[in-house]
Scaffold this motif. Sequence first.
Motif, PDB file in Angstrom:
ATOM      1  N   VAL A   1     -10.588  12.833  -0.204  1.00 31.52           N
ATOM      2  CA  VAL A   1     -10.480  14.284  -0.210  1.00 31.52           C
ATOM      3  C   VAL A   1     -11.374  14.867   0.874  1.00 31.52           C
ATOM      4  N   ASP A   2     -10.938  15.995   1.414  1.00 33.50           N
ATOM      5  CA  ASP A   2     -11.734  16.663   2.431  1.00 33.50           C
ATOM      6  C   ASP A   2     -12.012  18.086   2.000  1.00 33.50           C
ATOM      7  N   GLY A   3     -13.005  18.700   2.623  1.00 37.14           N
ATOM      8  CA  GLY A   3     -13.359  20.073   2.316  1.00 37.14           C
ATOM      9  C   GLY A   3     -14.603  20.478   3.074  1.00 37.14           C
ATOM     10  N   ALA A   4     -15.095  21.659   2.757  1.00 40.14           N
ATOM     11  CA  ALA A   4     -16.274  22.195   3.434  1.00 40.14           C
ATOM     12  C   ALA A   4     -17.459  22.241   2.473  1.00 40.14           C
ATOM     13  N   ALA A   5     -18.635  21.968   3.004  1.00 42.67           N
ATOM     14  CA  ALA A   5     -19.854  22.006   2.197  1.00 42.67           C
ATOM     15  C   ALA A   5     -21.046  22.127   3.124  1.00 42.67           C
ATOM     16  N   ALA A   6     -22.186  22.493   2.561  1.00 46.21           N
ATOM     17  CA  ALA A   6     -23.432  22.432   3.321  1.00 46.21           C
ATOM     18  C   ALA A   6     -23.715  20.971   3.650  1.00 46.21           C
ATOM     19  N   PRO A   7     -24.437  20.702   4.749  1.00 45.71           N
ATOM     20  CA  PRO A   7     -24.630  19.314   5.189  1.00 45.71           C
ATOM     21  C   PRO A   7     -25.168  18.375   4.124  1.00 45.71           C
ATOM     22  N   SER A   8     -25.955  18.855   3.185  1.00 43.02           N
ATOM     23  CA  SER A   8     -26.561  17.975   2.186  1.00 43.02           C
ATOM     24  C   SER A   8     -25.926  18.100   0.809  1.00 43.02           C
ATOM     25  N   ASP A   9     -24.867  18.897   0.682  1.00 43.94           N
ATOM     26  CA  ASP A   9     -24.236  19.119  -0.619  1.00 43.94           C
ATOM     27  C   ASP A   9     -22.956  18.309  -0.760  1.00 43.94           C
ATOM     28  N   PRO A  10     -22.598  17.931  -2.012  1.00 42.86           N
ATOM     29  CA  PRO A  10     -21.295  17.289  -2.226  1.00 42.86           C
ATOM     30  C   PRO A  10     -20.173  18.313  -2.096  1.00 42.86           C
ATOM     31  N   LEU A  11     -18.953  17.836  -1.973  1.00 47.47           N
ATOM     32  CA  LEU A  11     -17.813  18.746  -1.909  1.00 47.47           C
ATOM     33  C   LEU A  11     -17.635  19.471  -3.241  1.00 47.47           C
ATOM     34  N   PRO A  12     -17.259  20.748  -3.191  1.00 45.57           N
ATOM     35  CA  PRO A  12     -16.967  21.478  -4.435  1.00 45.57           C
ATOM     36  C   PRO A  12     -15.585  21.094  -4.948  1.00 45.57           C
ATOM     37  N   LEU A  13     -15.529  20.111  -5.841  1.00 45.22           N
ATOM     38  CA  LEU A  13     -14.264  19.584  -6.335  1.00 45.22           C
ATOM     39  C   LEU A  13     -14.076  19.918  -7.810  1.00 45.22           C
ATOM     40  N   PRO A  14     -12.826  19.825  -8.298  1.00 45.31           N
ATOM     41  CA  PRO A  14     -12.610  19.965  -9.740  1.00 45.31           C
ATOM     42  C   PRO A  14     -13.370  18.885 -10.492  1.00 45.31           C
ATOM     43  N   ASP A  15     -13.508  19.068 -11.797  1.00 38.03           N
ATOM     44  CA  ASP A  15     -14.238  18.115 -12.634  1.00 38.03           C
ATOM     45  C   ASP A  15     -13.729  16.700 -12.398  1.00 38.03           C
ATOM     46  N   ALA A  16     -14.595  15.850 -11.858  1.00 38.52           N
ATOM     47  CA  ALA A  16     -14.203  14.477 -11.541  1.00 38.52           C
ATOM     48  C   ALA A  16     -14.607  13.489 -12.626  1.00 38.52           C
ATOM     49  N   GLY A  17     -15.174  13.983 -13.723  1.00 41.39           N
ATOM     50  CA  GLY A  17     -15.484  13.121 -14.850  1.00 41.39           C
ATOM     51  C   GLY A  17     -16.274  11.886 -14.464  1.00 41.39           C
TER      52      GLY A  17
ATOM     53  N   VAL B   1       0.843  -1.200   0.000  1.00 42.36           N
ATOM     54  CA  VAL B   1       0.000   0.000   0.000  1.00 42.36           C
ATOM     55  C   VAL B   1       0.874   1.245   0.000  1.00 42.36           C
ATOM     56  N   SER B   2       0.548   2.169  -0.879  1.00 41.69           N
ATOM     57  CA  SER B   2       1.257   3.442  -0.955  1.00 41.69           C
ATOM     58  C   SER B   2       0.254   4.570  -0.714  1.00 41.69           C
ATOM     59  N   VAL B   3       0.562   5.458   0.221  1.00 44.08           N
ATOM     60  CA  VAL B   3      -0.304   6.593   0.542  1.00 44.08           C
ATOM     61  C   VAL B   3       0.488   7.876   0.340  1.00 44.08           C
ATOM     62  N   ARG B   4      -0.043   8.791  -0.445  1.00 43.48           N
ATOM     63  CA  ARG B   4       0.623  10.082  -0.605  1.00 43.48           C
ATOM     64  C   ARG B   4      -0.383  11.205  -0.410  1.00 43.48           C
ATOM     65  N   THR B   5       0.056  12.269   0.241  1.00 43.93           N
ATOM     66  CA  THR B   5      -0.812  13.421   0.451  1.00 43.93           C
ATOM     67  C   THR B   5      -0.560  14.449  -0.642  1.00 43.93           C
ATOM     68  N   CYS B   6      -1.610  15.138  -1.028  1.00 51.90           N
ATOM     69  CA  CYS B   6      -1.526  16.122  -2.108  1.00 51.90           C
ATOM     70  C   CYS B   6      -2.747  17.024  -2.036  1.00 51.90           C
ATOM     71  N   GLY B   7      -2.815  17.999  -2.920  1.00 53.29           N
ATOM     72  CA  GLY B   7      -3.953  18.894  -2.969  1.00 53.29           C
ATOM     73  C   GLY B   7      -5.176  18.229  -3.572  1.00 53.29           C
ATOM     74  N   ARG B   8      -6.331  18.903  -3.460  1.00 53.49           N
ATOM     75  CA  ARG B   8      -7.582  18.321  -3.943  1.00 53.49           C
ATOM     76  C   ARG B   8      -7.559  18.063  -5.442  1.00 53.49           C
ATOM     77  N   GLY B   9      -7.125  19.056  -6.204  1.00 58.48           N
ATOM     78  CA  GLY B   9      -7.085  18.883  -7.654  1.00 58.48           C
ATOM     79  C   GLY B   9      -6.160  17.761  -8.065  1.00 58.48           C
ATOM     80  N   GLU B  10      -5.006  17.672  -7.406  1.00 52.59           N
ATOM     81  CA  GLU B  10      -4.037  16.624  -7.723  1.00 52.59           C
ATOM     82  C   GLU B  10      -4.577  15.249  -7.356  1.00 52.59           C
ATOM     83  N   ALA B  11      -5.321  15.161  -6.256  1.00 53.18           N
ATOM     84  CA  ALA B  11      -5.888  13.870  -5.851  1.00 53.18           C
ATOM     85  C   ALA B  11      -6.924  13.395  -6.858  1.00 53.18           C
TER      86      ALA B  11
END
Length: 295
Positions: A144-160, A120-130
């Motif tokens: 990934v972690d971040g802030a959001a309203a309780p019922s909303d998904p995280l505001p992340l870059p395009d996850a395709g 197992v390999s674990v590396r830390t990085c920014g949200r966009g990089e992850a």
Amino acid sequence: MDPQQLRTFVSVVDHRSFSLAARALGYTQSAVSQHIAALEADLDTPLVTRRPVAPTEAGVRLLEHARPLLLRLDAARADIARLRQVHPGRLTLACTPGALTPAVAHAVVRLRTTSPRLAVSVRTCGRGEAVEAVLTGTADLALVDGAAAPSDPLPLPDAGPLTAFAIAQEPLAVLLPATHPLAGRPALRLADLAAARWIEAPDAAVPLSHLRAAAQTDGFGHQLAYAGGDMRGLGTLVAAGGGLTTAALPAARHVPGVAAVPISVPRIVHRVEVLQPRSSTGPAAELSDILRPSQ
């Protein structure tokens, strides 16, 4: 537009040099010049000035399209490759600093216990990089972690084509020096802190642009930026008076010299989510199952 020409164009702009772009791509400088010339002929407009090397107005506009286009092409290649992939005894995780919680660590150890030969390999990085790591196949899962309203998904870059689910949700707190006049408050309104001095720490804390959106107000200016992912390092800057920041309330309570005050308005939480390919199998799927909250 030829994808390889687009890739060359992005490299030239990033390196501000034809020769450095050629070295990075493994091309001759003449080949790089030919790629740029062909792309400019295709679009019938100059894209890069030569002295100094910089994007033109049209080049800046093309760059806005080129990066996500190339990322989605790499994502498509990785998605198809997963269909024929024979899963080796390895698992690669890309984690934002705040997502590597004790629960995640215990889940990884549990998987290693049941699969002792798994590397197992674990590396830390920014949200966009992850997100990009999972999209392009250089990581099997992203946390990934971040802030959001309780019922909303995280505001992340395009996850395709990636799918996501939450594995943890905690109150979000403002971190202030322990001697700050507001340190003893039971809760704080985020908008009331818009004029305060903040630390921009997009990898270790909530990006300030997200706080502006949540508070629906301008402000949240910064004079200090922190590029690391170590919460204690960020807390040291807060304790010294460098500015305010945010963190999940339970984690923030253990930062020396800092007071953690929950945010009462707006309702906003710190959330950790798992991002995975739709065709996730093998060790990645096993870890995903371990992390997924029971219904």
